[in-house]
Design a protein around this motif. Structure first.
Motif, PDB file in Angstrom:
ATOM      1  N   THR A  58      33.494  62.895   8.461  1.00  0.00           N
ATOM      2  CA  THR A  58      34.024  62.024   7.694  1.00  0.00           C
ATOM      3  C   THR A  58      35.488  62.056   7.478  1.00  0.00           C
ATOM      4  O   THR A  58      36.134  60.914   7.401  1.00  0.00           O
ATOM      5  N   VAL A  59      36.047  63.354   7.235  1.00  0.00           N
ATOM      6  CA  VAL A  59      37.499  63.535   7.105  1.00  0.00           C
ATOM      7  C   VAL A  59      38.347  62.596   8.399  1.00  0.00           C
ATOM      8  O   VAL A  59      39.164  62.026   8.152  1.00  0.00           O
ATOM      9  N   ARG A  60      37.801  63.008   9.549  1.00  0.00           N
ATOM     10  CA  ARG A  60      38.703  62.394  10.821  1.00  0.00           C
ATOM     11  C   ARG A  60      38.276  61.018  10.957  1.00  0.00           C
ATOM     12  O   ARG A  60      39.338  60.301  11.182  1.00  0.00           O
ATOM     13  N   ASP A  61      37.204  60.547  10.659  1.00  0.00           N
ATOM     14  CA  ASP A  61      36.970  58.906  10.730  1.00  0.00           C
ATOM     15  C   ASP A  61      37.887  58.278   9.852  1.00  0.00           C
ATOM     16  O   ASP A  61      38.393  57.134  10.057  1.00  0.00           O
ATOM     17  N   ARG A  62      38.025  58.715   8.402  1.00  0.00           N
ATOM     18  CA  ARG A  62      38.600  58.198   7.409  1.00  0.00           C
ATOM     19  C   ARG A  62      40.085  58.240   7.857  1.00  0.00           C
ATOM     20  O   ARG A  62      40.798  57.170   7.529  1.00  0.00           O
ATOM     21  N   LEU A  63      40.620  59.191   8.011  1.00  0.00           N
ATOM     22  CA  LEU A  63      42.079  59.559   8.474  1.00  0.00           C
ATOM     23  C   LEU A  63      42.386  58.665   9.764  1.00  0.00           C
ATOM     24  O   LEU A  63      43.529  57.922   9.587  1.00  0.00           O
ATOM     25  N   PHE A  97      45.757  65.138   5.514  1.00  0.00           N
ATOM     26  CA  PHE A  97      44.597  65.908   5.205  1.00  0.00           C
ATOM     27  C   PHE A  97      44.909  67.362   4.470  1.00  0.00           C
ATOM     28  O   PHE A  97      44.795  67.648   3.541  1.00  0.00           O
ATOM     29  N   ARG A  98      46.209  68.042   5.059  1.00  0.00           N
ATOM     30  CA  ARG A  98      46.819  69.050   4.315  1.00  0.00           C
ATOM     31  C   ARG A  98      47.165  68.896   2.979  1.00  0.00           C
ATOM     32  O   ARG A  98      47.170  69.692   2.131  1.00  0.00           O
TER      33      ARG A  98
END
Length: 257
Positions: A162-167, A243-244
């Motif tokens: 999910t994090v990767r897709d939103r980024l 993200f960081r």
């Protein structure tokens, strides 16, 4: 794909069942009332009519599985880490915390749903509501410690996609990142708000402990040390500045409590 919450069976569960049934079942499984089976209808020959027993037969099970992993399982993990840090022993206790329940809902609504292509017959909004209702069932007694275990294995399939897709979509996965930050603080702190131990039950526990021990002081140091665990975070995700930044913000907030 099977969707059903099944807490670890306790001796008290076995005793209760023995009183009800008149026999003792050492292989007892305790589960919630909700039950969903989704089966890909791709067989070499004849099959039983599982749909007559309530199973969903579909041409492609993948969208159902992704929805379950990213909505139910990811939210479960968020509540386990944030709730565990607050001293809640069960998921039902954690979701009764109004702030945590709101965060769990925001995770599904703002971060997860935009990444999904719902299969026919699945209303994501209704499913998200039902997830929180199921978590609130006090009879389940699903321990936060049980859901929190194996985080290094669970996070990549529950939250990091999910994090990767939103980024990649140019969005900030604020709530998914907070859940990951919760895992980092859970691992690093080792104690809840009441001073009780939070056991690190994880196949990569030695590697995670080393990362914490080698981290520079402060939230940013912890985030950088954990992002360097390449068996959890791939290089591209670990190097993402957005993200960081979200992780540092989340760790700072959680540690300040």
């Amino acid at each position: 794909m099977v969707d059903r919450i099944v807490p670890a069976t306790t001796d008290a569960d076995r005793d209760d069942a023995a009183r009800l049934l008149g026999v003792r079942d050492e292989a007892l499984a305790v589960a919630e009332p909700f039950l969903q089976w989704v089966i890909e209808d791709d067989f070499a020959g004849a099959r039983p009519a599982w749909e007559q027993a309530g199973a969903v037969l579909t041409d492609d099970v993948a969208p159902w599985e992704q929805a379950k992993l990213r909505m139910l399982n990811a939210t479960h993990s968020m509540l386990a880490y944030l709730g565990g840090l607050r001293g809640y022993e069960t998921i039902a206790e954690a979701v009764r915390d109004a702030e945590l329940a709101e965060l769990a809902g925001e995770l599904m609504t703002h971060d997860v749903v935009p990444t999904l292509s719902p299969p026919e017959g699945l209303d994501l909004t209704a499913y998200g509501t039902s997830v929180l209702e199921r978590f609130a069932n006090p009879a389940l007694k699903h321990r936060t410690a049980q859901v929190a275990m194996d985080g290094s294995v669970k996070l990549p399939v529950r939250l990091l996609g999910t994090v990767r897709d939103r980024l990649e979509a140019g969005a900030e996965p604020r709530f998914a990142s907070l859940a990951v930050a919760g895992w980092m603080v859970y691992v690093a702190t080792g104690k809840d708000a009441n001073g009780r131990e939070l056991a690190l039950d994880d196949p990569q526990a030695p590697r995670l402990r080393d990362a914490v021990a080698q981290a520079d002081p402060g939230p940013a140091g912890l985030v950088d040390a954990m992002l360097a665990v390449e068996t959890v975070f791939d290089g591209e995700l670990a190097a993402d500045k957005v993200f960081r930044s979200l992780l540092v913000e989340g760790v700072t907030s959680l540690q300040s409590r």
